[in-house]
Design a protein around this motif. Structure first.
Motif, mmCIF file in Angstrom:
data_model
loop_
_atom_site.group_PDB
_atom_site.id
_atom_site.type_symbol
_atom_site.label_atom_id
_atom_site.label_comp_id
_atom_site.label_asym_id
_atom_site.label_seq_id
_atom_site.Cartn_x
_atom_site.Cartn_y
_atom_site.Cartn_z
ATOM 1 N N LEU A 1 5.628 -6.861 -7.396
ATOM 2 C CA LEU A 1 6.651 -6.564 -8.405
ATOM 3 C C LEU A 1 7.053 -5.096 -8.253
ATOM 4 O O LEU A 1 6.808 -4.260 -9.122
ATOM 5 C CB LEU A 1 6.104 -6.847 -9.809
ATOM 6 C CG LEU A 1 5.663 -8.295 -10.075
ATOM 7 C CD1 LEU A 1 5.046 -8.419 -11.454
ATOM 8 C CD2 LEU A 1 6.841 -9.252 -9.924
ATOM 9 N N TYR A 2 7.673 -4.783 -7.138
ATOM 10 C CA TYR A 2 7.996 -3.399 -6.815
ATOM 11 C C TYR A 2 8.983 -2.759 -7.804
ATOM 12 O O TYR A 2 8.817 -1.586 -8.149
ATOM 13 C CB TYR A 2 8.540 -3.315 -5.391
ATOM 14 C CG TYR A 2 7.594 -3.870 -4.359
ATOM 15 C CD1 TYR A 2 6.278 -3.429 -4.278
ATOM 16 C CD2 TYR A 2 8.011 -4.850 -3.456
ATOM 17 C CE1 TYR A 2 5.394 -3.941 -3.343
ATOM 18 C CE2 TYR A 2 7.138 -5.367 -2.514
ATOM 19 C CZ TYR A 2 5.837 -4.921 -2.454
ATOM 20 O OH TYR A 2 4.968 -5.432 -1.529
ATOM 21 N N PRO A 3 10.012 -3.484 -8.279
ATOM 22 C CA PRO A 3 10.896 -2.861 -9.283
ATOM 23 C C PRO A 3 10.161 -2.481 -10.556
ATOM 24 O O PRO A 3 10.444 -1.439 -11.156
ATOM 25 C CB PRO A 3 11.955 -3.949 -9.541
ATOM 26 C CG PRO A 3 11.952 -4.780 -8.301
ATOM 27 C CD PRO A 3 10.535 -4.796 -7.839
ATOM 28 N N VAL A 4 9.198 -3.321 -10.969
ATOM 29 C CA VAL A 4 8.419 -3.000 -12.171
ATOM 30 C C VAL A 4 7.605 -1.734 -11.954
ATOM 31 O O VAL A 4 7.548 -0.848 -12.818
ATOM 32 C CB VAL A 4 7.499 -4.173 -12.549
ATOM 33 C CG1 VAL A 4 6.613 -3.810 -13.732
ATOM 34 C CG2 VAL A 4 8.328 -5.416 -12.876
ATOM 35 N N ALA A 5 6.969 -1.630 -10.778
ATOM 36 C CA ALA A 5 6.135 -0.464 -10.487
ATOM 37 C C ALA A 5 6.967 0.814 -10.387
ATOM 38 O O ALA A 5 6.599 1.853 -10.961
ATOM 39 C CB ALA A 5 5.358 -0.687 -9.194
ATOM 40 N N LEU A 6 8.102 0.746 -9.696
ATOM 41 C CA LEU A 6 8.902 1.953 -9.461
ATOM 42 C C LEU A 6 9.683 2.374 -10.701
ATOM 43 O O LEU A 6 9.606 3.539 -11.134
ATOM 44 C CB LEU A 6 9.863 1.710 -8.295
ATOM 45 C CG LEU A 6 9.198 1.450 -6.936
ATOM 46 C CD1 LEU A 6 10.238 1.109 -5.886
ATOM 47 C CD2 LEU A 6 8.368 2.643 -6.504
ATOM 48 N N LEU B 1 0.822 -1.209 0.000
ATOM 49 C CA LEU B 1 0.000 0.000 0.000
ATOM 50 C C LEU B 1 0.859 1.264 0.000
ATOM 51 O O LEU B 1 0.524 2.246 -0.670
ATOM 52 C CB LEU B 1 -0.927 -0.007 1.222
ATOM 53 C CG LEU B 1 -2.050 -1.052 1.204
ATOM 54 C CD1 LEU B 1 -2.840 -0.998 2.494
ATOM 55 C CD2 LEU B 1 -2.962 -0.851 -0.001
ATOM 56 N N ILE B 2 1.956 1.235 0.760
ATOM 57 C CA ILE B 2 2.840 2.408 0.780
ATOM 58 C C ILE B 2 3.497 2.613 -0.578
ATOM 59 O O ILE B 2 3.617 3.747 -1.071
ATOM 60 C CB ILE B 2 3.906 2.252 1.884
ATOM 61 C CG1 ILE B 2 3.244 2.316 3.258
ATOM 62 C CG2 ILE B 2 4.976 3.333 1.758
ATOM 63 C CD1 ILE B 2 4.178 2.014 4.406
ATOM 64 N N THR B 3 3.905 1.511 -1.215
ATOM 65 C CA THR B 3 4.512 1.620 -2.550
ATOM 66 C C THR B 3 3.510 2.135 -3.566
ATOM 67 O O THR B 3 3.826 2.992 -4.403
ATOM 68 C CB THR B 3 5.068 0.265 -2.997
ATOM 69 O OG1 THR B 3 5.949 -0.245 -2.009
ATOM 70 C CG2 THR B 3 5.815 0.388 -4.320
ATOM 71 N N SER B 4 2.282 1.612 -3.501
ATOM 72 C CA SER B 4 1.248 2.089 -4.426
ATOM 73 C C SER B 4 0.913 3.551 -4.167
ATOM 74 O O SER B 4 0.627 4.308 -5.098
ATOM 75 C CB SER B 4 -0.015 1.226 -4.296
ATOM 76 O OG SER B 4 -0.568 1.328 -2.990
ATOM 77 N N GLY C 1 3.109 5.778 -3.086
ATOM 78 C CA GLY C 1 4.212 6.529 -3.694
ATOM 79 C C GLY C 1 4.080 6.627 -5.199
ATOM 80 O O GLY C 1 4.296 7.697 -5.783
ATOM 81 N N VAL C 2 3.694 5.522 -5.846
ATOM 82 C CA VAL C 2 3.500 5.548 -7.303
ATOM 83 C C VAL C 2 2.350 6.473 -7.665
ATOM 84 O O VAL C 2 2.425 7.246 -8.630
ATOM 85 C CB VAL C 2 3.238 4.117 -7.822
ATOM 86 C CG1 VAL C 2 2.859 4.141 -9.301
ATOM 87 C CG2 VAL C 2 4.470 3.240 -7.623
ATOM 88 N N GLY C 3 1.269 6.412 -6.881
ATOM 89 C CA GLY C 3 0.125 7.279 -7.149
ATOM 90 C C GLY C 3 0.451 8.754 -6.981
ATOM 91 O O GLY C 3 0.007 9.591 -7.778
ATOM 92 N N LEU C 4 1.236 9.093 -5.966
ATOM 93 C CA LEU C 4 1.635 10.488 -5.781
ATOM 94 C C LEU C 4 2.558 10.956 -6.899
ATOM 95 O O LEU C 4 2.512 12.127 -7.306
ATOM 96 C CB LEU C 4 2.335 10.651 -4.429
ATOM 97 C CG LEU C 4 1.434 10.506 -3.192
ATOM 98 C CD1 LEU C 4 2.261 10.590 -1.923
ATOM 99 C CD2 LEU C 4 0.338 11.566 -3.196
ATOM 100 N N GLY D 1 -0.878 -0.151 -9.675
ATOM 101 C CA GLY D 1 -1.531 -0.902 -8.610
ATOM 102 C C GLY D 1 -1.397 -2.404 -8.783
ATOM 103 O O GLY D 1 -1.194 -3.135 -7.817
ATOM 104 N N ILE D 2 -1.490 -2.869 -10.030
ATOM 105 C CA ILE D 2 -1.334 -4.307 -10.295
ATOM 106 C C ILE D 2 0.085 -4.759 -9.951
ATOM 107 O O ILE D 2 0.297 -5.817 -9.341
ATOM 108 C CB ILE D 2 -1.663 -4.611 -11.767
ATOM 109 C CG1 ILE D 2 -3.164 -4.394 -12.025
ATOM 110 C CG2 ILE D 2 -1.282 -6.041 -12.132
ATOM 111 C CD1 ILE D 2 -3.552 -4.549 -13.477
ATOM 112 N N ALA D 3 1.076 -3.975 -10.348
ATOM 113 C CA ALA D 3 2.471 -4.344 -10.093
ATOM 114 C C ALA D 3 2.780 -4.372 -8.606
ATOM 115 O O ALA D 3 3.431 -5.297 -8.106
ATOM 116 C CB ALA D 3 3.407 -3.384 -10.816
#
Length: 226
Positions: free
Chosen positions: A124-129, A33-36, A38-41, A117-119
């Motif tokens: 799959l945090y490297p893919v998302a970031l 949730l924290i990673t998502s 960060g991606v959303g922001l 959100g899917i990543a």
């Protein structure tokens, strides 16, 4: 002995272990949730930075952040059990989105937030970031490469007496006639033109013509309905 497991056996096994999600790590949930978030922001910042429309909507932009987090939560939920995944698909199938999307780039941001959100939901945090970083840089680069000419609509309301002089003035301006409305007391012209700077002195020149009632210059960033 037949060791083949068919779909029915898999479904029964999944149904008998509905408490499997209880073993989900709280750390993994919070990290996702924290990673998502960060991606959303990051999507929020890129959208605000590259927005080229007329009216910026904070709520519309904030929806990308929540969309990314909610999608991550959905992926974490359905990945724990096949029964939950089928139920989630059935629940989401009744959702209908009726909001009109005018700018095609808005659809890109929607898919970006869903993909982020899917990543993150799939861990799959490297893919998302890394993927979000690359997409954000590409959008920033494209926004700077965009042609600086901005489209405007010039609306002129005048009487018949000003027609001749107005034609002479308009020949000096590169424009495209979009509509002409003739009424009993006045004529209304709508023309499209492009400007590279904020020099609007021609508006005062046109408004000074005898017989011109009013002149409006409007920034135009949509499809013109002909």
């Amino acid at each position: 002995m037949d060791d083949t497991i068919n779909f029915q056996d898999l479904f029964k096994k999944s149904a008998l272990h509905l408490d499997a999600f209880r073993t989900v790590s709280y750390i993994d949930v919070l990290l996702g949730l924290i990673t998502s978030l960060g991606v959303g922001l990051f999507i929020f910042y890129i959208y605000r930075k590259t927005f080229r429309g007329v009216v910026y909507s904070y709520n519309y932009n904030a929806a990308f952040v929540l969309m990314c987090m909610i999608t991550s939560m959905i992926i974490m939920t359905i990945s724990s059990n096949i029964v939950l995944s089928l139920g989630m698909v059935g629940a989401l199938s009744i959702v209908r989105f009726r909001t009109a999307v005018k700018d095609p780039l808005d659809i890109v941001y929607m898919f970006w937030s869903i993909a982020g959100g899917i990543a993150t939901g799939a861990k799959l945090y490297p893919v998302a970031l890394i993927g979000s970083l690359v997409i954000g840089l590409v959008l920033l680069w494209l926004s700077r490469r965009k042609v600086r000419e901005q489209p405007y609509l010039l609306i002129i309301r005048h009487s018949e007496d000003a027609t001749t002089e107005l034609r002479v003035r308009m020949r000096k301006i590169e424009h495209t006639l979009r509509s002409k409305t003739i009424r009993k007391d006045f004529v209304e012209l709508t023309v499209e033109l492009r400007m590279r700077d904020n020099n609007t002195s021609f508006v005062h020149d046109i408004s000074s013509i005898e017989g011109v009632m009013d002149v409006s210059l409007i920034n135009y960033t949509g499809d013109y309905a002909q």
